[in-house]
Design an enzyme around this catalytic site. Structure first.
Site, short mmCIF file in Angstrom:
data_model
loop_
_atom_site.label_atom_id
_atom_site.label_comp_id
_atom_site.label_asym_id
_atom_site.label_seq_id
_atom_site.Cartn_x
_atom_site.Cartn_y
_atom_site.Cartn_z
N SER A 12 0.95 -1.52 0.06
CA SER A 12 -0.29 -0.01 -0.21
C SER A 12 1.26 1.21 -0.02
O SER A 12 1.92 1.17 0.43
CB SER A 12 -1.30 -0.05 1.16
OG SER A 12 -0.45 0.43 2.58
N LYS A 80 0.13 -1.11 15.34
CA LYS A 80 -1.12 -1.40 15.57
C LYS A 80 -2.07 -2.86 15.27
O LYS A 80 -2.84 -3.59 15.61
CB LYS A 80 -2.35 -0.29 15.78
CG LYS A 80 -2.55 0.36 14.08
CD LYS A 80 -3.11 1.59 14.33
CE LYS A 80 -3.01 2.43 12.49
NZ LYS A 80 -4.76 1.55 12.37
N ASP A 81 -0.99 -3.34 13.67
CA ASP A 81 -2.10 -4.02 13.22
C ASP A 81 -1.20 -5.63 14.25
O ASP A 81 -1.60 -6.42 13.48
CB ASP A 81 -1.47 -4.30 11.65
CG ASP A 81 -2.19 -3.38 11.48
OD1 ASP A 81 -3.41 -2.91 11.39
OD2 ASP A 81 -1.71 -2.50 10.11
N THR A 124 -16.07 4.77 8.75
CA THR A 124 -14.66 4.34 9.55
C THR A 124 -15.05 2.62 9.74
O THR A 124 -15.96 2.03 9.36
CB THR A 124 -14.82 4.58 10.54
OG1 THR A 124 -14.07 3.70 11.85
CG2 THR A 124 -15.78 4.52 11.92
N ARG A 128 -13.77 0.32 17.29
CA ARG A 128 -13.35 0.70 18.49
C ARG A 128 -12.95 2.26 18.09
O ARG A 128 -14.26 3.18 18.80
CB ARG A 128 -12.05 0.87 18.52
CG ARG A 128 -11.37 2.13 19.25
CD ARG A 128 -9.57 2.09 18.82
NE ARG A 128 -9.10 2.10 17.64
CZ ARG A 128 -8.56 3.75 16.86
NH1 ARG A 128 -9.19 4.78 18.19
NH2 ARG A 128 -8.60 4.08 15.98
N ARG A 129 -13.67 2.85 17.07
CA ARG A 129 -13.66 4.51 16.31
C ARG A 129 -15.45 4.78 15.85
O ARG A 129 -15.76 5.73 16.41
CB ARG A 129 -13.11 4.56 14.73
CG ARG A 129 -11.71 5.32 14.72
CD ARG A 129 -11.39 5.25 13.49
NE ARG A 129 -9.58 5.11 13.64
CZ ARG A 129 -8.89 5.00 12.25
NH1 ARG A 129 -9.57 3.73 11.60
NH2 ARG A 129 -7.86 5.61 12.89
N ARG A 150 -14.08 -0.32 3.39
CA ARG A 150 -12.68 -0.41 3.73
C ARG A 150 -11.92 -0.22 2.93
O ARG A 150 -12.61 0.93 1.93
CB ARG A 150 -12.81 -1.95 3.26
CG ARG A 150 -13.56 -3.17 4.60
CD ARG A 150 -12.13 -4.19 4.68
NE ARG A 150 -10.81 -3.84 4.49
CZ ARG A 150 -9.49 -4.93 4.09
NH1 ARG A 150 -10.27 -6.28 3.85
NH2 ARG A 150 -8.75 -4.55 3.98
N GLY A 151 -10.61 -0.43 2.45
CA GLY A 151 -10.09 0.73 1.54
C GLY A 151 -8.72 1.54 1.61
O GLY A 151 -8.42 1.24 3.07
N ASN A 152 -7.65 1.83 1.03
CA ASN A 152 -6.80 2.49 1.26
C ASN A 152 -7.00 3.82 1.45
O ASN A 152 -8.37 4.12 0.99
CB ASN A 152 -5.62 2.55 0.53
CG ASN A 152 -6.24 3.36 -1.18
OD1 ASN A 152 -7.41 4.16 -1.17
ND2 ASN A 152 -5.86 2.49 -2.15
N ARG A 156 -10.92 6.15 0.48
CA ARG A 156 -11.45 6.54 1.70
C ARG A 156 -11.75 7.65 1.80
O ARG A 156 -13.77 8.20 2.14
CB ARG A 156 -11.10 5.95 3.08
CG ARG A 156 -11.06 4.74 3.59
CD ARG A 156 -10.12 4.47 4.86
NE ARG A 156 -9.81 2.91 5.29
CZ ARG A 156 -10.02 2.30 6.16
NH1 ARG A 156 -10.55 3.11 7.16
NH2 ARG A 156 -10.09 1.50 5.79
N CYS A 243 -6.60 -7.37 17.03
CA CYS A 243 -6.31 -5.74 16.75
C CYS A 243 -7.97 -5.59 16.27
O CYS A 243 -7.79 -3.90 15.82
CB CYS A 243 -5.59 -5.64 15.60
SG CYS A 243 -4.68 -7.04 15.27
#
Length: 318
Positions: A12, A80-81, A124, A128-129, A150-152, A156, A243
């Site tokens: 990415s 975080k991943d 999102t 969590r968000r 989803r998506g890069n 988004r 995660c």
């Protein structure tokens, strides 16, 4: 000319940007050239929602397999991943200085989060968000709808420009590394949305057996970032959450002038509709060791579980 080190990275644009920055830093400390080896991960090719495919490790497994096979010398992950369990044959050689851990909004008409119109659609892919935005909206009389996407980063933000969504939530660190902070219309306060454990930090991983490389990469390690993310990830692990669970955590250092006095760890768990949350914090001396940082996370997790956190997470990580 010394042999190039091979850095395994996702393909990415964000991964390539952050890996490129790490490559430059590694080249400086080792005196060796670094070449990027692009690796496609399951999380990159799957079109499923991250919450459905489990989240944990979907961007990491292929990179770790390449490390194990010796196809790359080291790999860079978004911390975080990274699953909280560490394979024995691999070591986190460095956790460099953390970028801004906050979440941000990219909204139409340069709107701030609190200025979004009634019924605003906010995209999102993160439970969590969703949990925290919905809880904040509920507490402050805002009317929003969180929409799973989803998506890069480009995909988004395009949803906003094309009018499908009023706003999307992204990580400040990613946009910063891509040189795109100018597109942010609002930085979400830590008091509004706690980030994902480890958000804004990178992990540089290599084979434990490669002692020379472990030592060289270690020069890029930031001890304060490492103890903070260790405490956050310990909290996540003790909640037995993956995660993609609706868990936010942030450990920050409390300083008196130039002198760091204490570390505060905050954690939150909530249902995605925002109706129920458990949010707690603890403050104490900055952990001197890995074990102390781990203990801090476990202690706060135990308090959160005692207040019913487990029941708010849906499926707990297996």
């Amino acid at each position: 000319m010394s042999k190039a080190l091979r850095l395994g990275t996702r393909r990415s644009r964000l991964a390539m940007a952050q890996s490129g920055q790490v490559a430059d830093a590694v080249s400086q400390v080792t005196g060796r050239p670094v070449e990027l080896v692009e690796i496609t991960t399951y999380g990159d090719v799957s079109r499923e929602q991250l919450a459905q495919i489990g989240g944990t490790g979907v961007f990491v497994t292929a990179l770790r397999e390449a490390l194990a096979k010796g196809e790359v010398d080291f790999a860079v992950h978004s911390l975080k991943d990274l699953p909280t369990a560490q394979p024995e044959d691999l070591v986190l050689a460095a956790v460099p200085v953390r970028e801004d851990p906050r979440d941000v909004i990219v909204a139409r008409d340069a709107l701030k989060f609190t200025d979004l119109p009634r019924g605003a659609r906010i995209g999102t892919g993160s439970p969590r968000r969703m949990a925290q935005l919905n809880a904040y909206a509920r507490a402050h009389g805002l009317d929003i709808e969180t929409v799973p996407i989803r998506g890069n980063v480009d995909t988004r933000i395009r949803y906003v420009h094309e009018g499908e969504l009023d706003a999307v939530v992204l990580a400040a660190a990613g946009l910063s590394r891509m040189g795109r902070l100018d597109e942010v219309t609002d930085f979400l306060s830590i008091d509004t949305v706690l980030p994902a454990p480890g958000q804004g930090a990178l992990a540089i991983e290599c084979a434990a057996a490669n002692a020379d490389l472990v030592a060289a990469l270690g020069e890029l390690d930031d001890p304060f970032t490492r103890v903070a993310v260790t405490a956050e990830r310990s909290l996540l692990a003790a909640l037995e959450a993956g995660c993609s669970a609706p868990v936010g955590a942030l450990a920050d250092l409390l300083a008196d002038g130039q002198i760091v006095k204490e570390m505060r760890l905050r954690g939150v768990v909530g249902t995605t509709d925002g109706t129920r949350t458990v949010q707690l914090s603890t403050t104490g001396p900055v952990p001197e060791t890995h074990d102390r940082a781990m203990a801090l996370g476990r202690e706060l997790a135990a308090e959160m579980l005692a207040q019913g956190a487990a029941g708010l997470m849906g499926e707990r990580a297996q």
